[in-house]
Design a protein around this motif. Structure first.
Motif, short mmCIF file in Angstrom:
data_model
loop_
_atom_site.label_atom_id
_atom_site.label_comp_id
_atom_site.label_asym_id
_atom_site.label_seq_id
_atom_site.Cartn_x
_atom_site.Cartn_y
_atom_site.Cartn_z
N VAL A 170 4.21 -2.69 -7.89
CA VAL A 170 4.86 -1.60 -8.64
C VAL A 170 5.58 -0.69 -7.66
O VAL A 170 4.93 -0.04 -6.83
CB VAL A 170 3.82 -0.81 -9.46
CG1 VAL A 170 4.51 0.27 -10.29
CG2 VAL A 170 3.00 -1.75 -10.36
N ASP A 173 -4.81 -2.45 -8.16
CA ASP A 173 -5.08 -1.60 -6.99
C ASP A 173 -6.55 -1.69 -6.58
O ASP A 173 -7.28 -0.69 -6.57
CB ASP A 173 -4.67 -0.14 -7.29
CG ASP A 173 -3.16 -0.02 -7.46
OD1 ASP A 173 -2.44 -0.21 -6.47
OD2 ASP A 173 -2.71 0.21 -8.61
N GLY A 215 0.29 -0.89 -6.39
CA GLY A 215 1.37 0.04 -6.11
C GLY A 215 1.91 -0.21 -4.72
O GLY A 215 1.14 -0.37 -3.77
N ASP A 240 0.39 2.05 -2.22
CA ASP A 240 -1.07 2.18 -2.22
C ASP A 240 -1.57 2.08 -0.78
O ASP A 240 -1.39 1.05 -0.13
CB ASP A 240 -1.68 1.07 -3.09
CG ASP A 240 -3.19 1.21 -3.25
OD1 ASP A 240 -3.81 1.97 -2.50
OD2 ASP A 240 -3.74 0.53 -4.14
N ASP A 299 2.99 4.74 -12.91
CA ASP A 299 4.00 3.96 -13.63
C ASP A 299 3.28 3.10 -14.68
O ASP A 299 3.18 1.87 -14.54
CB ASP A 299 4.81 3.09 -12.66
CG ASP A 299 6.02 2.46 -13.34
OD1 ASP A 299 6.10 2.51 -14.60
OD2 ASP A 299 6.88 1.90 -12.63
N ALA A 333 4.96 3.62 -6.41
CA ALA A 333 3.66 4.03 -6.95
C ALA A 333 2.58 3.77 -5.91
O ALA A 333 2.72 2.88 -5.06
CB ALA A 333 3.34 3.27 -8.24
N SER A 374 -1.31 3.37 -9.66
CA SER A 374 -0.11 2.82 -10.30
C SER A 374 -0.22 2.85 -11.82
O SER A 374 0.77 3.04 -12.52
CB SER A 374 0.16 1.39 -9.80
OG SER A 374 -0.89 0.53 -10.18
#
Ligand code: MLT
Length: 263
Positions: A235, A115, A209, A212, A246, A238, A242
């Protein structure tokens, strides 16, 4: 005279062989990695650093810069007897990891970018960071960043993982204002490091994510396009956090990167 701070380096898992060194995002500390570390395969040594002025690390006297943060991370690791590591950075930690790869290529064996992005801020984003840094410095509180969990968490987590907002708020509230301001100013000054990825010799794993909104999938795709052979893990359900939303999914990606780097 400036001083390199002696950063706090936390051993989250005892293991052997090539260590994984985790670098947190803003305005957080090593605790954001607790669940990820717990979900990594046993046997891997997992360390997490606190960046200057955050968590348990002192601020030191360096002017704000991501380069100073990266140097301090490598100094702390070497002081702990670690000469090489898989370096995994989340968001601001990713900026630090990229700077470490540029400045300490012998130390960074593999890069995990979670991220995050390699580009610099535009003028508006830079001005916003400096405004927040000034507000934090003047008020001597972290009030200006207390609302961040709303942007850090994905839409799904805000509904389905309700406890995470309070957990993030607690982490943010415990940070020192001078460390928060320093980090914002450091990020505002960072250059574009996309080219670092083209030159990086080791394996690269990019994780993002799906929800995101701060460093969205396009930013992750930009990283992957710049790094020959990089892998991308998206992911589901998320956001920017993330690694917290997760943790097993992010741990899985880091474990795969470690396995490739170790060979
Ligand atoms: C972070 O999560 O570290 C921040 O979103 C980074 C940034 O402000 O660019």
């Amino acid at each position: 005279m400036t001083t390199t701070p002696h950063l706090a380096l936390h051993t989250l898992r005892e293991g052997h062989g090539l260590p994984v060194l985790l670098v947190h995002g803003f305005p957080l500390d090593h605790r954001m990695w607790d669940d990820t570390a717990a979900a990594l395969p046993s046997g891997i040594t997992v360390l997490a650093v606190d960046l200057p002025g955050l968590g348990e690390s002192p601020l030191g006297g360096e002017p704000p810069s991501i380069e100073a943060a990266a140097d301090a991370v490598v100094v702390a690791a070497r002081a702990a007897g670690i000469e090489r590591a898989v370096v995994v950075g989340m968001s601001m930690g990713g900026y630090v990891a990229l700077a470490a790869a540029e400045r300490h290529a012998d130390f960074v064996v593999a890069l995990g970018l979670v991220d995050t992005k390699s580009t610099a801020d535009d003028d508006a984003a830079r001005a916003n960071r400096l405004r927040i840094a000034d507000a934090v410095s003047e008020s001597r509180t972290v009030d200006a960043v207390l609302g961040m969990p709303g942007a850090l968490l994905g839409a799904t987590s805000k509904v389905a993982r309700r406890g995470l907002t309070a957990r993030l708020e607690e982490w943010i509230r415990s940070q020192r204002p001078d460390g928060v301001a320093w980090a914002q100013r450091a990020m505002a000054a960072r250059p574009d490091r996309t080219e670092v990825l083209a030159r990086f010799a080791g394996p690269v794993a990019v994780v993002v994510g799906e929800e995101d909104t701060l460093t969205p999938i396009e930013a992750a795709e930009h990283l992957v396009a710049a790094a020959p052979g990089a892998t991308l893990v998206v992911v589901p359900a998320a956001g920017h956090m993330s690694a917290v939303e997760d943790a097993p999914a992010v741990a899985n990606a880091i474990g795969d990167l470690w396995a490739v780097a170790r060979d």
